[in-house]
Scaffold this motif. Structure first.
Motif, PDB file in Angstrom:
ATOM      1  N   GLN A  39       1.318  -1.457  -0.039  1.00  0.00           N
ATOM      2  CA  GLN A  39       0.224  -0.050  -0.453  1.00  0.00           C
ATOM      3  C   GLN A  39       0.325   1.410  -0.352  1.00  0.00           C
ATOM      4  O   GLN A  39       2.236   1.349   0.751  1.00  0.00           O
ATOM      5  CB  GLN A  39      -0.726   0.123   1.660  1.00  0.00           C
ATOM      6  CG  GLN A  39      -1.719   1.405   1.629  1.00  0.00           C
ATOM      7  CD  GLN A  39      -3.184   0.707   2.872  1.00  0.00           C
ATOM      8  OE1 GLN A  39      -2.787   0.082   3.167  1.00  0.00           O
ATOM      9  NE2 GLN A  39      -4.051   1.331   1.658  1.00  0.00           N
ATOM     10  N   ALA A  40       0.849   1.987  -1.064  1.00  0.00           N
ATOM     11  CA  ALA A  40       1.094   3.099  -0.659  1.00  0.00           C
ATOM     12  C   ALA A  40       0.337   4.226  -0.753  1.00  0.00           C
ATOM     13  O   ALA A  40      -0.256   3.905  -1.191  1.00  0.00           O
ATOM     14  CB  ALA A  40       1.762   3.506  -2.458  1.00  0.00           C
ATOM     15  N   PRO A  41       1.586   5.093   0.041  1.00  0.00           N
ATOM     16  CA  PRO A  41       0.311   6.460   0.315  1.00  0.00           C
ATOM     17  C   PRO A  41      -0.761   6.845  -0.386  1.00  0.00           C
ATOM     18  O   PRO A  41      -0.404   7.001  -1.415  1.00  0.00           O
ATOM     19  CB  PRO A  41       1.496   7.933   0.563  1.00  0.00           C
ATOM     20  CG  PRO A  41       2.922   7.124   0.423  1.00  0.00           C
ATOM     21  CD  PRO A  41       2.115   6.345   0.211  1.00  0.00           C
ATOM     22  N   GLY A  42      -1.928   6.901  -0.175  1.00  0.00           N
ATOM     23  CA  GLY A  42      -2.915   7.689  -1.079  1.00  0.00           C
ATOM     24  C   GLY A  42      -3.432   6.680  -2.209  1.00  0.00           C
ATOM     25  O   GLY A  42      -4.486   7.088  -2.649  1.00  0.00           O
ATOM     26  N   LYS A  43      -3.038   4.813  -1.623  1.00  0.00           N
ATOM     27  CA  LYS A  43      -3.581   4.470  -3.247  1.00  0.00           C
ATOM     28  C   LYS A  43      -4.134   2.684  -2.172  1.00  0.00           C
ATOM     29  O   LYS A  43      -3.845   3.208  -0.408  1.00  0.00           O
ATOM     30  CB  LYS A  43      -2.198   3.777  -3.172  1.00  0.00           C
ATOM     31  CG  LYS A  43      -1.850   5.184  -4.547  1.00  0.00           C
ATOM     32  CD  LYS A  43      -1.004   4.223  -5.384  1.00  0.00           C
ATOM     33  CE  LYS A  43      -0.075   5.342  -6.459  1.00  0.00           C
ATOM     34  NZ  LYS A  43       0.298   4.806  -8.061  1.00  0.00           N
ATOM     35  N   GLN A  44      -5.141   2.535  -2.805  1.00  0.00           N
ATOM     36  CA  GLN A  44      -5.381   1.870  -2.369  1.00  0.00           C
ATOM     37  C   GLN A  44      -4.419  -0.061  -1.802  1.00  0.00           C
ATOM     38  O   GLN A  44      -3.420   0.137  -2.890  1.00  0.00           O
ATOM     39  CB  GLN A  44      -6.329   1.045  -2.606  1.00  0.00           C
ATOM     40  CG  GLN A  44      -7.887   1.843  -3.095  1.00  0.00           C
ATOM     41  CD  GLN A  44      -9.117   0.971  -3.764  1.00  0.00           C
ATOM     42  OE1 GLN A  44      -9.077   0.240  -4.307  1.00  0.00           O
ATOM     43  NE2 GLN A  44      -9.947   1.425  -3.225  1.00  0.00           N
ATOM     44  N   ALA A  91       6.515   1.547  -1.128  1.00  0.00           N
ATOM     45  CA  ALA A  91       5.095   1.666   0.170  1.00  0.00           C
ATOM     46  C   ALA A  91       5.274   0.006   1.136  1.00  0.00           C
ATOM     47  O   ALA A  91       6.158   0.118   1.154  1.00  0.00           O
ATOM     48  CB  ALA A  91       4.179   0.070  -0.822  1.00  0.00           C
ATOM     49  N   VAL A  92       4.418   0.430   1.873  1.00  0.00           N
ATOM     50  CA  VAL A  92       4.403  -0.550   2.931  1.00  0.00           C
ATOM     51  C   VAL A  92       4.119  -1.923   2.221  1.00  0.00           C
ATOM     52  O   VAL A  92       2.722  -2.293   2.152  1.00  0.00           O
ATOM     53  CB  VAL A  92       3.758   0.152   3.725  1.00  0.00           C
ATOM     54  CG1 VAL A  92       3.289  -1.006   5.635  1.00  0.00           C
ATOM     55  CG2 VAL A  92       3.391   1.305   5.170  1.00  0.00           C
TER      56      VAL A  92
END
Length: 121
Positions: A39-44, A91-92
């Motif tokens: 999951q990247a910032p601002g993304k699903q 991403a995480v």
């Protein structure tokens, strides 16, 4: 109880490699599949790669040819070898397992706490 513990995240330059590990522990009877999501910032959150208990794998198109998922069934561990990393891979990354606990017939999904992967350009 079941725990998934990830390791191996960090900061890497574009083009470099990184290897993630995820170990499942606890009262586990059978693991049907294990996977990596990110999951990247601002993304699903999206599925990156998955492996079944018979070794079938699938990958999101953007990582095909660069990432390899593998599994050590004896250690209840899944790995994600990431090569040729790009800044957009930042991403995480979360480990996921679909498994059955001892004494229970139902398969359930468990998640790790996540590990940060940052790719600098």
């Amino acid at each position: 109880q079941v725990q998934l513990v990830e390791s191996g995240g960090g900061l890497v330059q574009a083009g470099g490699p990184l290897r993630l590990s995820c170990a499942a522990s606890g009262s586990i009877a059978e693991i049907r599949s294990m996977a990596w999501y990110r999951q990247a910032p601002g993304k699903q959150r999206e599925l990156v790669a998955a492996v079944t208990n018979v070794g079938l794998t699938n990958y999101v198109e953007s990582v095909k040819g660069r990432f390899t998922i593998s599994r050590d069934k004896a250690r209840n561990t899944v790995y994600l070898q990431m090569n040729s990393l790009k800044p957009e891979d930042t991403a995480v990354y979360y480990c996921n397992a679909n498994l059955r606990r001892r004494g229970i017939t139902l398969y359930q999904t468990y998640w790790g706490q996540g590990t940060q992967v940052t790719v600098s350009s």
